[in-house]
Design an enzyme around this catalytic site. Structure first.
Site, PDB file in Angstrom:
ATOM      1  N   HIS A 268       0.846  -1.194   0.000  1.00 12.92           N
ATOM      2  CA  HIS A 268       0.000   0.000   0.000  1.00 12.92           C
ATOM      3  C   HIS A 268       0.876   1.237   0.000  1.00 12.92           C
ATOM      4  CE1 HIS A 268      -3.184   2.822   1.082  1.00 12.92           C
ATOM      5  NE2 HIS A 268      -4.006   1.885   0.635  1.00 12.92           N
ATOM      6  N   GLU A 326      -7.808  -5.284  -0.245  1.00 15.90           N
ATOM      7  CA  GLU A 326      -8.374  -6.006  -1.379  1.00 15.90           C
ATOM      8  C   GLU A 326      -8.372  -7.528  -1.196  1.00 15.90           C
ATOM      9  OE1 GLU A 326     -10.056  -4.059  -2.752  1.00 15.90           O
ATOM     10  OE2 GLU A 326      -9.154  -2.877  -4.350  1.00 15.90           O
TER      11      GLU A 326
HETATM   12  N1  ACO Z   1       3.809  -7.404  -4.869  1.00 15.09           N
HETATM   13  C1  ACO Z   1       5.115  -7.396  -5.157  1.00 15.09           C
HETATM   14  N2  ACO Z   1       5.909  -6.328  -5.007  1.00 15.09           N
HETATM   15  C2  ACO Z   1       5.330  -5.218  -4.536  1.00 15.09           C
HETATM   16  C3  ACO Z   1       3.987  -5.148  -4.204  1.00 15.09           C
HETATM   17  C4  ACO Z   1       3.201  -6.307  -4.383  1.00 15.09           C
HETATM   18  N3  ACO Z   1       1.899  -6.314  -4.107  1.00 15.09           N
HETATM   19  N4  ACO Z   1       3.683  -3.916  -3.766  1.00 15.09           N
HETATM   20  C5  ACO Z   1       4.820  -3.206  -3.833  1.00 15.09           C
HETATM   21  N5  ACO Z   1       5.809  -4.000  -4.299  1.00 15.09           N
HETATM   22  C6  ACO Z   1       7.181  -3.621  -4.529  1.00 15.09           C
HETATM   23  C7  ACO Z   1       7.325  -2.902  -5.861  1.00 15.09           C
HETATM   24  O1  ACO Z   1       7.608  -3.783  -6.891  1.00 15.09           O
HETATM   25  C8  ACO Z   1       8.476  -2.000  -5.569  1.00 15.09           C
HETATM   26  O2  ACO Z   1       9.662  -2.760  -5.498  1.00 15.09           O
HETATM   27  P1  ACO Z   1      11.011  -2.248  -6.167  1.00 15.09           P
HETATM   28  O3  ACO Z   1      11.247  -0.889  -5.608  1.00 15.09           O
HETATM   29  O4  ACO Z   1      11.974  -3.280  -5.741  1.00 15.09           O
HETATM   30  O5  ACO Z   1      10.726  -2.210  -7.630  1.00 15.09           O
HETATM   31  C9  ACO Z   1       8.194  -1.558  -4.159  1.00 15.09           C
HETATM   32  O6  ACO Z   1       7.563  -2.677  -3.531  1.00 15.09           O
HETATM   33  C10 ACO Z   1       7.286  -0.332  -4.098  1.00 15.09           C
HETATM   34  O7  ACO Z   1       6.786  -0.273  -2.841  1.00 15.09           O
HETATM   35  P2  ACO Z   1       5.889   0.941  -2.380  1.00 15.09           P
HETATM   36  O8  ACO Z   1       6.563   2.239  -2.718  1.00 15.09           O
HETATM   37  O9  ACO Z   1       5.471   0.693  -0.990  1.00 15.09           O
HETATM   38  O10 ACO Z   1       4.610   0.739  -3.275  1.00 15.09           O
HETATM   39  P3  ACO Z   1       3.856   1.767  -4.187  1.00 15.09           P
HETATM   40  O11 ACO Z   1       3.384   2.901  -3.372  1.00 15.09           O
HETATM   41  O12 ACO Z   1       4.625   2.060  -5.395  1.00 15.09           O
HETATM   42  O13 ACO Z   1       2.600   0.884  -4.643  1.00 15.09           O
HETATM   43  C11 ACO Z   1       0.635  -0.325  -4.584  1.00 15.09           C
HETATM   44  C12 ACO Z   1       1.476   0.692  -3.836  1.00 15.09           C
HETATM   45  C13 ACO Z   1       0.323   0.215  -5.982  1.00 15.09           C
HETATM   46  C14 ACO Z   1      -0.691  -0.532  -3.863  1.00 15.09           C
HETATM   47  C15 ACO Z   1       1.438  -1.648  -4.662  1.00 15.09           C
HETATM   48  O14 ACO Z   1       1.698  -2.123  -3.370  1.00 15.09           O
HETATM   49  C16 ACO Z   1       0.758  -2.700  -5.503  1.00 15.09           C
HETATM   50  O15 ACO Z   1       0.878  -2.694  -6.723  1.00 15.09           O
HETATM   51  N6  ACO Z   1      -0.010  -3.647  -4.852  1.00 15.09           N
HETATM   52  C17 ACO Z   1      -0.709  -4.654  -5.598  1.00 15.09           C
HETATM   53  C18 ACO Z   1      -2.025  -4.090  -6.145  1.00 15.09           C
HETATM   54  C19 ACO Z   1      -3.044  -3.881  -5.058  1.00 15.09           C
HETATM   55  O16 ACO Z   1      -3.225  -4.717  -4.171  1.00 15.09           O
HETATM   56  N7  ACO Z   1      -3.748  -2.729  -5.167  1.00 15.09           N
HETATM   57  C20 ACO Z   1      -4.775  -2.365  -4.212  1.00 15.09           C
HETATM   58  C21 ACO Z   1      -4.285  -1.291  -3.284  1.00 15.09           C
HETATM   59  S1  ACO Z   1      -5.494  -0.887  -2.060  1.00 15.09           S
HETATM   60  C22 ACO Z   1      -6.571   0.137  -2.882  1.00 15.09           C
HETATM   61  O17 ACO Z   1      -6.243   0.864  -3.794  1.00 15.09           O
HETATM   62  C23 ACO Z   1      -7.994   0.096  -2.466  1.00 15.09           C
END
Ligand code: ACO
Length: 390
Positions: A268, A326
């Site tokens: 998140h 989610e």
């Molecule tokens: N699975 C694998 N890796 C992840 C995930 C995940 N679910 N979430 C973040 N990461 C990784 C990214 O690949 C990135 O890694 P890197 O820097 O090595 O490339 C890093 O963690 C980024 O972390 P954050 O800065 O904390 O995440 P960001 O703010 O960019 O993204 C997001 C947040 C979009 C929700 C992300 O966690 C994600 O894509 N989750 C999966 C989709 C999801 O569940 N969405 C629903 C969110 S809740 C809502 O909107 C109601």
């Protein structure tokens, strides 16, 4: 060059009385109420009143709002015609919802509703969104649309319009808890979209259409379907191989991460600990599955969650990735009997309460949202006629 706030992370763009998130402590309060206290007890109408008016309603006020919403559930014939055309082409439900909401300008005139207060426009839009979703769902199934039942509350009537049966109390309570849990969540992408549109003094229909477009993406409201698909796929593999859910989950998760995929339902932007909404929905799901649902699915999903968290922490030790709303949304909505393609539209039906409340706040704020960008392209280029270009 100025620093670029990529993804606007940590940038404060508005003051709001609607919800407060503490991403480090894993806390969410909605208009001052802890989500785990409000969501399982309140009706959705009470929460709408709270967001639109800043306080809980009296019994009479809640009753008036419930009846007023019930009066606004019908759709214009043009909306039905559009949904029919979309169903014939197999348009995804979120796109049909976005287009269907656009047609509500037929009722709301310029979207601000001539002669109507803005709260009345909010009521009218929130009331009709479940009708659009349910009507479209039934059209896709080749079934006749169900006329809304004015005796039923907002959430119960949504289930009724989907299934054509009066839902039982446990289902309604579970879905109402879901609606209340996700109704608002700070300056998330879809809410921000709604506020940007409103800040130009555009109308509420436009703001909601934009918000639905933003919610649709898999990084926002499109995640629960794929989250449940992951659990089903792991179960299918375990059945086939005879290995345990834990072993198959481990393989599946490692393969997905090796392909560079994100695991839906985890991570998140704001929460660096477990999303508190996951617990509220997890508790609701436990209750629902204990009473009627597929208890084994619930247990398998909990096993998958544990494996995902372990592997994620191992693969990305410097990131604070935990379960988000989610994952349990998927489980709860499935337990209520909703098919996967209704997960995101149902999220939209609930979040419409927050979107409309933010629109009302932004109208009062009345300040154009217009951030800046740092130009990173070339400068000093000169025009070359087309015949001289190589
Ligand atoms: N699975 C694998 N890796 C992840 C995930 C995940 N679910 N979430 C973040 N990461 C990784 C990214 O690949 C990135 O890694 P890197 O820097 O090595 O490339 C890093 O963690 C980024 O972390 P954050 O800065 O904390 O995440 P960001 O703010 O960019 O993204 C997001 C947040 C979009 C929700 C992300 O966690 C994600 O894509 N989750 C999966 C989709 C999801 O569940 N969405 C629903 C969110 S809740 C809502 O909107 C109601």
């Amino acid at each position: 060059m100025n620093d670029i706030a990529r993804g606007l992370e940590g940038i404060v763009v508005a003051g709001t009385r609607l919800s407060h998130i503490d991403g480090l402590r894993g806390e969410l309060c909605i208009a001052g109420f802890a989500v785990d206290e409000l969501a399982p007890q309140a009706s959705f109408e009470e929460v709408l009143f709270l967001l639109w008016n800043g306080r809980l309603p009296t019994a009479a006020e809640a009753d008036t709002l419930t009846r007023s919403l019930a009066k606004h559930r019908d759709l214009p014939p043009a909306t039905r015609a559009l949904l029919r055309a979309a169903a014939s082409k197999g348009v995804p439900a979120m796109d049909a919802l976005r287009m269907g909401v656009g047609t509500l300008s037929l009722i709301e005139m310029n979207g601000n509703g001539h002669g109507m207060t803005k709260t009345t426009v909010a009521e009218s839009l929130v009331a009709r969104i479940p009708t659009i979703i349910a009507t479209y769902h039934r059209m896709c199934d080749g079934a006749a649309a169900i006329t809304p039942d004015a005796q039923l509350g907002h959430v119960a009537n949504y289930l009724y319009m989907l299934n054509g049966e009066i839902p039982d109390a446990a289902q309604v309570r579970a879905l109402e808890t879901y609606f209340n849990t996700v109704v608002d969540h700070g300056m998330n992408a879809s809410t921000f979209t709604a506020r940007v549109i409103t800040s130009t003094r555009s109308d509420m229909v436009s703001a909601l259409e934009g918000a639905i477009g933003a919610l649709k993406g898999p990084l926002h409201g499109g995640a629960p379907g794929p989250a449940l698909d992951m659990v089903f796929e792991i179960r299918r593999r375990a059945e086939h191989s005879g290995a345990s859910i834990t072993a198959e989950a481990e393989t599946w998760v490692r393969e997905a991460l090796a392909r560079g995929e994100r695991l839906m339902g985890f991570g998140h932007r704001v929460y660096k600990v477990r999303d508190p909404r996951a617990d509220v929905l997890g508790t609701a799901a436990t209750r629902l599955f204990a009473d009627a649902g597929d208890r084994a699915l619930y247990e398998d999903a909990c096993t998958v969650e544990k494996v995902v968290l372990r592997v994620l922490h191992e693969a990305k030790p410097d990131r604070k990735l935990d379960t988000n709303v989610e994952f349990y949304t998927a489980l709860l909505l499935h337990g209520i009997g909703l098919p996967t393609d209704l997960f995101s539209p149902t999220f939209a039906a609930a979040r419409a309460g927050g979107w409309t409340a933010h629109v009302l706040e932004q109208v009062d704020e009345d300040r154009l949202i217009r951030p800046s960008a740092t130009y990173v392209g070339d400068l000093g280029r000169h025009w070359v006629p087309v015949e001289e270009r190589v």
